[in-house]
Each structure stands twice: as C-alpha cells, then as structure tokens.
Design a protein around this motif. Structure first.
Motif, PDB file in Angstrom:
ATOM      1  N   ALA A 120       9.599 -30.842  64.072  1.00 15.01           N
ATOM      2  CA  ALA A 120       8.225 -31.070  65.289  1.00 15.01           C
ATOM      3  C   ALA A 120       7.992 -30.184  65.544  1.00 15.01           C
ATOM      4  O   ALA A 120       9.389 -29.548  66.451  1.00 15.01           O
ATOM      5  CB  ALA A 120       8.620 -33.122  64.988  1.00 15.01           C
ATOM      6  N   HIS A 121       6.715 -30.502  66.228  1.00 17.22           N
ATOM      7  CA  HIS A 121       6.493 -29.269  67.283  1.00 17.22           C
ATOM      8  C   HIS A 121       4.990 -29.489  68.029  1.00 17.22           C
ATOM      9  O   HIS A 121       4.329 -30.409  67.422  1.00 17.22           O
ATOM     10  CB  HIS A 121       6.466 -28.154  66.742  1.00 17.22           C
ATOM     11  N   ASP A 122       4.849 -29.971  69.575  1.00 19.68           N
ATOM     12  CA  ASP A 122       3.470 -29.571  69.798  1.00 19.68           C
ATOM     13  C   ASP A 122       2.794 -28.362  69.486  1.00 19.68           C
ATOM     14  O   ASP A 122       2.700 -27.760  69.268  1.00 19.68           O
ATOM     15  CB  ASP A 122       3.932 -29.852  71.320  1.00 19.68           C
ATOM     16  N   VAL A 123       0.972 -29.421  68.878  1.00 20.74           N
ATOM     17  CA  VAL A 123       0.354 -27.906  68.850  1.00 20.74           C
ATOM     18  C   VAL A 123      -0.870 -28.356  70.205  1.00 20.74           C
ATOM     19  O   VAL A 123      -1.475 -27.904  69.212  1.00 20.74           O
ATOM     20  CB  VAL A 123      -0.351 -28.649  67.034  1.00 20.74           C
ATOM     21  N   GLY A 124      -0.484 -28.917  70.872  1.00 20.63           N
ATOM     22  CA  GLY A 124      -1.753 -28.763  71.997  1.00 20.63           C
ATOM     23  C   GLY A 124      -1.738 -30.627  72.048  1.00 20.63           C
ATOM     24  O   GLY A 124      -1.581 -30.982  71.372  1.00 20.63           O
ATOM     25  N   GLY A 125      -1.736 -30.646  72.897  1.00 15.69           N
ATOM     26  CA  GLY A 125      -2.658 -32.107  74.181  1.00 15.69           C
ATOM     27  C   GLY A 125      -0.968 -33.000  73.920  1.00 15.69           C
ATOM     28  O   GLY A 125      -1.917 -34.086  73.438  1.00 15.69           O
ATOM     29  N   GLY A 126       0.538 -32.832  73.693  1.00 13.60           N
ATOM     30  CA  GLY A 126       1.060 -33.492  73.638  1.00 13.60           C
ATOM     31  C   GLY A 126       1.248 -34.264  71.962  1.00 13.60           C
ATOM     32  O   GLY A 126       2.469 -34.994  71.270  1.00 13.60           O
ATOM     33  N   ARG A 127       0.418 -33.771  70.939  1.00 16.66           N
ATOM     34  CA  ARG A 127       0.561 -34.354  69.747  1.00 16.66           C
ATOM     35  C   ARG A 127       1.418 -33.239  69.063  1.00 16.66           C
ATOM     36  O   ARG A 127       1.175 -31.987  68.905  1.00 16.66           O
ATOM     37  CB  ARG A 127      -1.466 -33.174  69.404  1.00 16.66           C
ATOM     38  N   LEU A 128       2.447 -34.183  68.012  1.00 14.06           N
ATOM     39  CA  LEU A 128       2.985 -33.729  67.788  1.00 14.06           C
ATOM     40  C   LEU A 128       2.963 -33.521  66.017  1.00 14.06           C
ATOM     41  O   LEU A 128       2.595 -34.227  65.095  1.00 14.06           O
ATOM     42  CB  LEU A 128       4.428 -34.397  67.083  1.00 14.06           C
ATOM     43  N   VAL A 129       3.008 -32.351  65.801  1.00  7.24           N
ATOM     44  CA  VAL A 129       3.273 -32.589  63.991  1.00  7.24           C
ATOM     45  C   VAL A 129       4.653 -31.900  63.055  1.00  7.24           C
ATOM     46  O   VAL A 129       5.515 -31.525  63.476  1.00  7.24           O
ATOM     47  CB  VAL A 129       2.209 -31.598  63.101  1.00  7.24           C
ATOM     48  N   ALA A 130       4.822 -31.947  61.948  1.00  6.58           N
ATOM     49  CA  ALA A 130       5.343 -31.781  61.445  1.00  6.58           C
ATOM     50  C   ALA A 130       5.693 -32.235  59.908  1.00  6.58           C
ATOM     51  O   ALA A 130       4.236 -32.521  58.985  1.00  6.58           O
ATOM     52  CB  ALA A 130       6.700 -32.958  61.190  1.00  6.58           C
ATOM     53  N   THR A 131       5.874 -30.994  58.625  1.00  7.16           N
ATOM     54  CA  THR A 131       6.033 -31.277  56.899  1.00  7.16           C
ATOM     55  C   THR A 131       7.185 -31.150  56.677  1.00  7.16           C
ATOM     56  O   THR A 131       8.213 -31.098  57.017  1.00  7.16           O
ATOM     57  CB  THR A 131       4.763 -30.024  56.854  1.00  7.16           C
ATOM     58  N   PHE A 132       7.033 -31.899  56.046  1.00 13.51           N
ATOM     59  CA  PHE A 132       8.334 -31.914  54.574  1.00 13.51           C
ATOM     60  C   PHE A 132       8.577 -31.421  53.347  1.00 13.51           C
ATOM     61  O   PHE A 132       6.895 -32.071  52.923  1.00 13.51           O
ATOM     62  CB  PHE A 132       9.160 -33.224  55.076  1.00 13.51           C
ATOM     63  N   THR A 133       8.909 -31.730  52.719  1.00 16.01           N
ATOM     64  CA  THR A 133       8.695 -31.693  50.935  1.00 16.01           C
ATOM     65  C   THR A 133       9.636 -33.600  50.392  1.00 16.01           C
ATOM     66  O   THR A 133      10.709 -33.207  50.661  1.00 16.01           O
ATOM     67  CB  THR A 133       9.254 -30.247  50.066  1.00 16.01           C
ATOM     68  N   ASP A 134       9.361 -33.663  49.126  1.00 15.31           N
ATOM     69  CA  ASP A 134       9.222 -34.335  48.869  1.00 15.31           C
ATOM     70  C   ASP A 134      10.416 -34.615  47.416  1.00 15.31           C
ATOM     71  O   ASP A 134      10.428 -32.634  47.145  1.00 15.31           O
ATOM     72  CB  ASP A 134       8.361 -35.920  48.238  1.00 15.31           C
ATOM     73  N   PRO A 135      10.791 -34.879  46.745  1.00  9.46           N
ATOM     74  CA  PRO A 135      12.036 -34.424  45.873  1.00  9.46           C
ATOM     75  C   PRO A 135      11.584 -33.231  44.949  1.00  9.46           C
ATOM     76  O   PRO A 135      11.509 -32.627  43.920  1.00  9.46           O
ATOM     77  CB  PRO A 135      12.464 -35.485  45.099  1.00  9.46           C
ATOM     78  N   ASP A 136       9.571 -33.836  44.534  1.00  9.05           N
ATOM     79  CA  ASP A 136       9.122 -32.875  43.476  1.00  9.05           C
ATOM     80  C   ASP A 136       8.416 -31.945  44.006  1.00  9.05           C
ATOM     81  O   ASP A 136       7.754 -30.550  43.806  1.00  9.05           O
ATOM     82  CB  ASP A 136       8.553 -33.596  42.647  1.00  9.05           C
ATOM     83  N   GLY A 137       8.789 -31.248  46.051  1.00  6.27           N
ATOM     84  CA  GLY A 137       8.427 -30.074  46.531  1.00  6.27           C
ATOM     85  C   GLY A 137       7.134 -30.392  47.193  1.00  6.27           C
ATOM     86  O   GLY A 137       6.361 -29.267  47.224  1.00  6.27           O
ATOM     87  N   ASN A 138       6.017 -31.490  46.824  1.00  9.53           N
ATOM     88  CA  ASN A 138       5.316 -31.839  47.108  1.00  9.53           C
ATOM     89  C   ASN A 138       5.263 -31.706  48.912  1.00  9.53           C
ATOM     90  O   ASN A 138       5.765 -32.799  49.256  1.00  9.53           O
ATOM     91  CB  ASN A 138       4.522 -33.163  46.486  1.00  9.53           C
ATOM     92  N   VAL A 139       3.814 -30.701  49.550  1.00  4.30           N
ATOM     93  CA  VAL A 139       4.308 -30.719  51.000  1.00  4.30           C
ATOM     94  C   VAL A 139       3.534 -32.548  51.350  1.00  4.30           C
ATOM     95  O   VAL A 139       2.272 -32.326  51.265  1.00  4.30           O
ATOM     96  CB  VAL A 139       3.775 -29.188  51.397  1.00  4.30           C
ATOM     97  N   LEU A 140       4.467 -32.782  52.381  1.00  6.54           N
ATOM     98  CA  LEU A 140       3.536 -34.120  53.227  1.00  6.54           C
ATOM     99  C   LEU A 140       3.529 -33.881  54.846  1.00  6.54           C
ATOM    100  O   LEU A 140       4.967 -32.683  55.238  1.00  6.54           O
ATOM    101  CB  LEU A 140       4.882 -34.917  52.698  1.00  6.54           C
ATOM    102  N   GLY A 141       2.819 -33.506  55.650  1.00  9.34           N
ATOM    103  CA  GLY A 141       2.982 -34.221  56.979  1.00  9.34           C
ATOM    104  C   GLY A 141       3.347 -35.679  57.759  1.00  9.34           C
ATOM    105  O   GLY A 141       2.558 -36.269  57.239  1.00  9.34           O
ATOM    106  N   VAL A 142       3.587 -35.386  58.826  1.00 12.48           N
ATOM    107  CA  VAL A 142       3.564 -36.623  59.450  1.00 12.48           C
ATOM    108  C   VAL A 142       3.057 -35.544  60.952  1.00 12.48           C
ATOM    109  O   VAL A 142       2.990 -34.508  61.726  1.00 12.48           O
ATOM    110  CB  VAL A 142       5.242 -36.820  60.021  1.00 12.48           C
ATOM    111  N   LEU A 143       2.602 -36.652  61.654  1.00 14.66           N
ATOM    112  CA  LEU A 143       1.907 -36.343  63.360  1.00 14.66           C
ATOM    113  C   LEU A 143       1.929 -37.634  64.273  1.00 14.66           C
ATOM    114  O   LEU A 143       1.757 -38.646  63.806  1.00 14.66           O
ATOM    115  CB  LEU A 143      -0.248 -36.628  62.557  1.00 14.66           C
TER     116      LEU A 143
END
Length: 118
Positions: A92-115
């Motif tokens: 998780a990191h700030d991308v501006g204006g207090g918005r935080l984003v992060a990415t993770f992979t599921d067990p199959d390697g698909n990239v998903l994000g949370v915001l």
C-alpha cells in the motif's frame, strides 16, 4: 466469512503503448473527455467508474488491465487476502490526495488491486 466487504470494482487501469491513440479510443467509447490528462496517466470518470490509461504499464510494469476493488481499510484487506493465500505484489502506498493503492496476486498469479480513498 469474516472481514470487511469491498465497495466494488470502481477503478480499472489499462496499460497502453500509445497514450494519444488510446485516449481517443477510450473517449469515444465512454463518451466523455478525460478528467486527468498527463503524460504518465490519462483518467476518465464515466458512470461511477474510474478508467485509467497507463503508458507502457508505468512503474508497475503492468501487462494487462488491473481492476481495483475499493475498500474502507486497505491494510486490513491486505491482511485478509494474504491470510487466505494471496501474495502482496505492491505494498500500500499513497498515489496522491491521500488515495492508497496496493496490488496482490491470487494463487493463479492474477494481479488484483485494492484502493482506499482518504
């Protein structure tokens, strides 16, 4: 299942090779002009969705679109998904204006994000 529910997918980022050409196509598709138009990112808001164009996949080296699930507490959600078997790709990191984003992979390697908005 315990944990916090998401607020749904509201943001999708697309890696593009030609930002100008992609901007024209997405503007035609969405029927709106970009709300953000920078050399490193073009963003649209349409029907409650945030659609972003990232030239060359940006610093994240994206190779396919990434959906971002909006959550009230990003750190709690990352803890929940990693406990369930996901692997954090980008903390998780700030991308501006207090918005935080992060990415993770599921067990199959698909990239998903949370915001998390401020």
């Amino acid at each position: 299942m315990t944990g916090s529910a998401t607020q749904g997918i509201k943001t999708v980022l697309h890696p593009v090779s030609d930002l100008a050409k992609a901007t024209a196509v997405y503007a035609a598709l969405l029927g709106v002009e970009p709300t953000t138009n920078e050399s490193y990112y073009v963003g649209f808001e349409a029907a409650g969705q945030n659609i972003g164009l990232v030239p060359g996949g940006g610093s994240r080296a994206m190779t396919s679109p990434v959906t971002y699930w909006h959550v009230p507490d990003i750190e709690a959600k990352l803890a929940e998904v990693t406990a369930a078997g996901a692997t954090v790709r980008e903390a998780a990191h700030d991308v501006g204006g207090g918005r935080l984003v992060a990415t993770f992979t599921d067990p199959d390697g698909n990239v998903l994000g949370v915001l998390q908005d401020h």
